[in-house]
Design a protein around this motif. Structure first.
Motif, PDB file in Angstrom:
ATOM      1  N   LEU B  15     -65.365 -91.867  78.881  1.00  0.00           N
ATOM      2  CA  LEU B  15     -64.016 -91.331  79.077  1.00  0.00           C
ATOM      3  C   LEU B  15     -63.975 -89.830  78.812  1.00  0.00           C
ATOM      4  O   LEU B  15     -63.343 -89.065  79.521  1.00  0.00           O
ATOM      5  CB  LEU B  15     -63.022 -92.046  78.168  1.00  0.00           C
ATOM      6  N   MET B  16     -64.712 -89.430  77.751  1.00  0.00           N
ATOM      7  CA  MET B  16     -64.735 -88.008  77.405  1.00  0.00           C
ATOM      8  C   MET B  16     -65.400 -87.196  78.524  1.00  0.00           C
ATOM      9  O   MET B  16     -64.978 -86.085  78.833  1.00  0.00           O
ATOM     10  CB  MET B  16     -65.503 -87.793  76.092  1.00  0.00           C
ATOM     11  N   LEU B  17     -66.454 -87.766  79.107  1.00  0.00           N
ATOM     12  CA  LEU B  17     -67.119 -87.076  80.211  1.00  0.00           C
ATOM     13  C   LEU B  17     -66.156 -86.897  81.379  1.00  0.00           C
ATOM     14  O   LEU B  17     -66.077 -85.818  81.983  1.00  0.00           O
ATOM     15  CB  LEU B  17     -68.346 -87.871  80.673  1.00  0.00           C
ATOM     16  N   LEU B  18     -65.402 -87.969  81.672  1.00  0.00           N
ATOM     17  CA  LEU B  18     -64.397 -87.885  82.743  1.00  0.00           C
ATOM     18  C   LEU B  18     -63.370 -86.806  82.426  1.00  0.00           C
ATOM     19  O   LEU B  18     -62.980 -86.020  83.289  1.00  0.00           O
ATOM     20  CB  LEU B  18     -63.693 -89.230  82.902  1.00  0.00           C
ATOM     21  N   ALA B  19     -62.955 -86.785  81.152  1.00  0.00           N
ATOM     22  CA  ALA B  19     -61.973 -85.782  80.734  1.00  0.00           C
ATOM     23  C   ALA B  19     -62.547 -84.385  80.908  1.00  0.00           C
ATOM     24  O   ALA B  19     -61.856 -83.457  81.328  1.00  0.00           O
ATOM     25  CB  ALA B  19     -61.571 -86.019  79.286  1.00  0.00           C
ATOM     26  N   LEU B  20     -63.851 -84.257  80.623  1.00  0.00           N
ATOM     27  CA  LEU B  20     -64.512 -82.957  80.751  1.00  0.00           C
ATOM     28  C   LEU B  20     -64.497 -82.505  82.216  1.00  0.00           C
ATOM     29  O   LEU B  20     -64.223 -81.340  82.514  1.00  0.00           O
ATOM     30  CB  LEU B  20     -65.939 -83.062  80.234  1.00  0.00           C
ATOM     31  N   VAL B  21     -64.783 -83.453  83.109  1.00  0.00           N
ATOM     32  CA  VAL B  21     -64.729 -83.137  84.544  1.00  0.00           C
ATOM     33  C   VAL B  21     -63.338 -82.617  84.896  1.00  0.00           C
ATOM     34  O   VAL B  21     -63.184 -81.599  85.583  1.00  0.00           O
ATOM     35  CB  VAL B  21     -65.067 -84.387  85.391  1.00  0.00           C
ATOM     36  N   ALA B  22     -62.321 -83.306  84.374  1.00  0.00           N
ATOM     37  CA  ALA B  22     -60.942 -82.899  84.656  1.00  0.00           C
ATOM     38  C   ALA B  22     -60.661 -81.508  84.092  1.00  0.00           C
ATOM     39  O   ALA B  22     -60.040 -80.674  84.761  1.00  0.00           O
ATOM     40  CB  ALA B  22     -59.963 -83.922  84.081  1.00  0.00           C
ATOM     41  N   VAL B  23     -61.141 -81.245  82.883  1.00  0.00           N
ATOM     42  CA  VAL B  23     -60.882 -79.944  82.253  1.00  0.00           C
ATOM     43  C   VAL B  23     -61.570 -78.829  83.035  1.00  0.00           C
ATOM     44  O   VAL B  23     -60.979 -77.770  83.306  1.00  0.00           O
ATOM     45  CB  VAL B  23     -61.349 -79.958  80.777  1.00  0.00           C
ATOM     46  N   VAL B  24     -62.819 -79.077  83.443  1.00  0.00           N
ATOM     47  CA  VAL B  24     -63.553 -78.063  84.216  1.00  0.00           C
ATOM     48  C   VAL B  24     -62.829 -77.798  85.530  1.00  0.00           C
ATOM     49  O   VAL B  24     -62.612 -76.654  85.934  1.00  0.00           O
ATOM     50  CB  VAL B  24     -65.008 -78.527  84.470  1.00  0.00           C
ATOM     51  N   ASP B  25     -62.397 -78.895  86.162  1.00  0.00           N
ATOM     52  CA  ASP B  25     -61.682 -78.769  87.425  1.00  0.00           C
ATOM     53  C   ASP B  25     -60.381 -77.994  87.248  1.00  0.00           C
ATOM     54  O   ASP B  25     -60.014 -77.160  88.065  1.00  0.00           O
ATOM     55  CB  ASP B  25     -61.395 -80.163  87.974  1.00  0.00           C
ATOM     56  N   TYR B  26     -59.703 -78.282  86.127  1.00  0.00           N
ATOM     57  CA  TYR B  26     -58.452 -77.598  85.805  1.00  0.00           C
ATOM     58  C   TYR B  26     -58.673 -76.094  85.759  1.00  0.00           C
ATOM     59  O   TYR B  26     -57.959 -75.325  86.386  1.00  0.00           O
ATOM     60  CB  TYR B  26     -57.945 -78.116  84.464  1.00  0.00           C
ATOM     61  N   HIS B  27     -59.738 -75.671  85.049  1.00  0.00           N
ATOM     62  CA  HIS B  27     -59.986 -74.235  84.913  1.00  0.00           C
ATOM     63  C   HIS B  27     -60.419 -73.605  86.223  1.00  0.00           C
ATOM     64  O   HIS B  27     -60.060 -72.466  86.526  1.00  0.00           O
ATOM     65  CB  HIS B  27     -60.998 -73.981  83.802  1.00  0.00           C
TER      66      HIS B  27
END
Lengths: 408, 113
Positions: B15-27
């Motif tokens: 889940l954290m990895l998925l969240a990381l993908v989302a955060v990177v995408d956000y930036h």
């Protein structure tokens, strides 16, 4: 008597308790997975709505500084009507007003496509010069002498898409029922897709052309824009305009800003009503949990107490159970809604925002995530759920073990 | 056999990895935003019309902040708004719309100058 020494560190003990919690959750997997699914759904819906309204509000505010200081409309019988040239001079003479600019704009409804275009009249040469050039994808230059300069326009991407379908992407034939002949308007460019959220339905044409299409007589305008260099004076000047001419309405930039703040206010009805079913189901689940444990769960607590667990540990088990569900559901729900809104462009949800429009933007929203939203989601879901789940367990744990075991 | 807590740890890690993908995408998307915003502001400055063109179903939804009191009731008095998007927007601020009833003499343009 000496208290029995507990094996392992605090961390190791918590880990064992988590093991036990997961095991007992796994035993009641149907109920727990149902709760998890409902929980993920609730968080997904709430955060999707927060994300989409947050992004749209940010989009609204992104250009707010460029809005006209005061927009002046003329109202008759509560409806907007054309405004005459005679008002300019008087408004320009109000101290503090730098310039008054008349505008010609309106709508053109194309019945065949059931599309509503926004027509705006301006001097197109302004867009052909300087930095403004960058916002337009210029089409092939029109053949010299073939097009009349007053009958040309720049269109938004949505309009362009629609006109391509009827093979009018180079030139569009305007026709009003009371005209003798149709007027061809040469399309000299398309606004870039980056500006889509504002320009999608726009047809920006030369002022004379717009006047012709909107059938405004000479000396008549749609509204006026008043430039006031000092923002402190805007409100007063608007008030003066309204007092001198009670038939005029003024819309200041500050008013537009305050309108934007509440535009997608999540209380706006739709959000709540779309969530109502989920919220209700979730409430039922919480109620079910709060109203008491199942006999099997009570028995389990009784046995645990009988073999020497203390109340604190039983509460830890229950706390971890509800906390793990909340944690998994909130992380998963928020991630899911992020991909749903910003990667998939909110299919299903966006239709509510665009309504029955024929020209709609791609809804390529720029993510805007407010930490406040995330905190709010956690506060309204995780905290009540965790607390409510512990309460019945505490009640069972402080009851006499013998009583629990005998009564089941 | 793997302990339950380890399995939970793995699930959280995913889940954290998925969240990381989302955060990177956000930036990434936020970084691209700067140029987009420049173009939007330029368009706004040039054209000067308000609001987003997310819906064109009705003029008071397209230019929502310039709408007046009666626009949602165009068909007949007190008719309900039948556009789906009208449901999403809160009613616009119409506090500045002139009130129809006025007593006493109307102010003249010279007053207060």
């Amino acid at each position: 008597m000496e208290t029995p020494t507990q094996s392992g560190s605090w961390l190791e003990r918590q880990r064992s308790i988590i093991d036990y919690s997961l095991q007992s959750m796994f035993r009641r997997r149907t109920k727990n997975s149902l709760i998890l699914v409902m929980y993920v759904l609730l968080i997904f819906v709430v955060s999707s709505v927060f994300f989409i309204t947050g992004s749209l509000t940010v989009e609204l505010f992104s250009t707010v500084d460029e809005l006209p200081d005061i927009t002046v409309q003329k109202l008759i019988g509560g409806r907007q009507v054309v405004i005459q040239e005679s008002y300019f001079q008087a408004i320009r003479e109000i101290p503090g007003v730098e310039a008054v600019e008349p505008r010609i704009w309106g709508y053109f409804y194309l019945e065949e496509l059931q599309a509503n275009f926004t027509i705006f009249g301006m001097d197109l040469t302004m867009l052909e010069e300087g930095e403004y050039q960058r916002i337009v994808d210029w089409g092939p230059a029109l053949k010299k002498g073939e097009e009349r300069p007053e009958f040309r326009m720049i269109i938004g991407e949505g309009v362009s898409r629609l006109l391509k379908a009827i093979q009018m992407e180079d030139s569009f034939l305007f026709f009003q029922p009371n005209w003798d002949t149709a007027i061809p308007f040469g399309i000299i460019g398309t606004f870039k897709s980056e500006t889509q959220l504002q320009s999608n339905d726009l047809m920006v044409m030369q002022t004379e052309g717009a006047r012709r299409v909107l059938e405004l007589k000479e000396g008549e305008y749609t509204d006026l824009v008043v430039h006031v260099p000092n923002p402190e004076e805007t409100k007063m000047i608007a008030l003066k305009i309204r007092r001198y001419y009670p038939e005029l309405r003024t819309v200041t930039r500050a008013q537009i800003e305050s309108t934007y703040t509440s535009a997608f206010n999540w209380k706006a009805g739709f959000v709540l009503s779309s969530m109502l079913v989920v919220i209700f189901a979730f409430l039922v689940l919480i109620w079910d949990k709060a109203s008491g444990l199942s006999p099997a769960e009570k028995k389990e607590i009784g046995i645990l107490k009988a073999i020497g667990w203390d109340t604190e540990m039983i509460l830890s088990v229950k706390f971890w159970e509800s906390f793990i569900i909340s944690l998994l559901a909130s992380i998963f729900g928020v991630i899911l809604s992020y991909f749903y809104i910003y990667w998939l462009h909110a299919p299903g949800l966006k239709e509510i925002f665009i309504g029955w429009s024929t020209i709609f933007p791609s809804f390529d929203l720029v993510p805007h995530i407010d930490l406040k939203f995330l905190l709010l989601i956690v506060t309204v879901t995780v905290i009540p759920y965790s607390t409510i789940a512990i309460f019945p367990a505490w009640k069972a744990a402080i009851t006499d073990t013998d009583f629990i075991l005998r009564n089941n | 056999m793997m302990r339950y807590s380890s399995k939970l740890g793995i699930a959280l890690l995913i889940l954290m990895l998925l969240a990381l993908v989302a955060v990177v995408d956000y930036h990434r998307q936020r970084a691209e935003y700067a140029d987009i915003i420049w173009m939007r502001q330029a368009l706004q400055k040039a054209v000067g019309l308000t609001d987003l063109s997310i819906t064109t179903a009705a003029r008071y939804l397209r230019h929502y902040s310039l709408g007046d009191l009666t626009t949602p009731f165009q068909d007949y008095p007190a008719s309900l708004d039948h556009f789906p998007a009208g449901f999403v927007y809160t009613p616009p601020d119409v506090s500045d719309v002139p009130k129809p009833i006025k007593f006493g003499p109307l102010p003249t343009p010279n007053e207060g100058k």
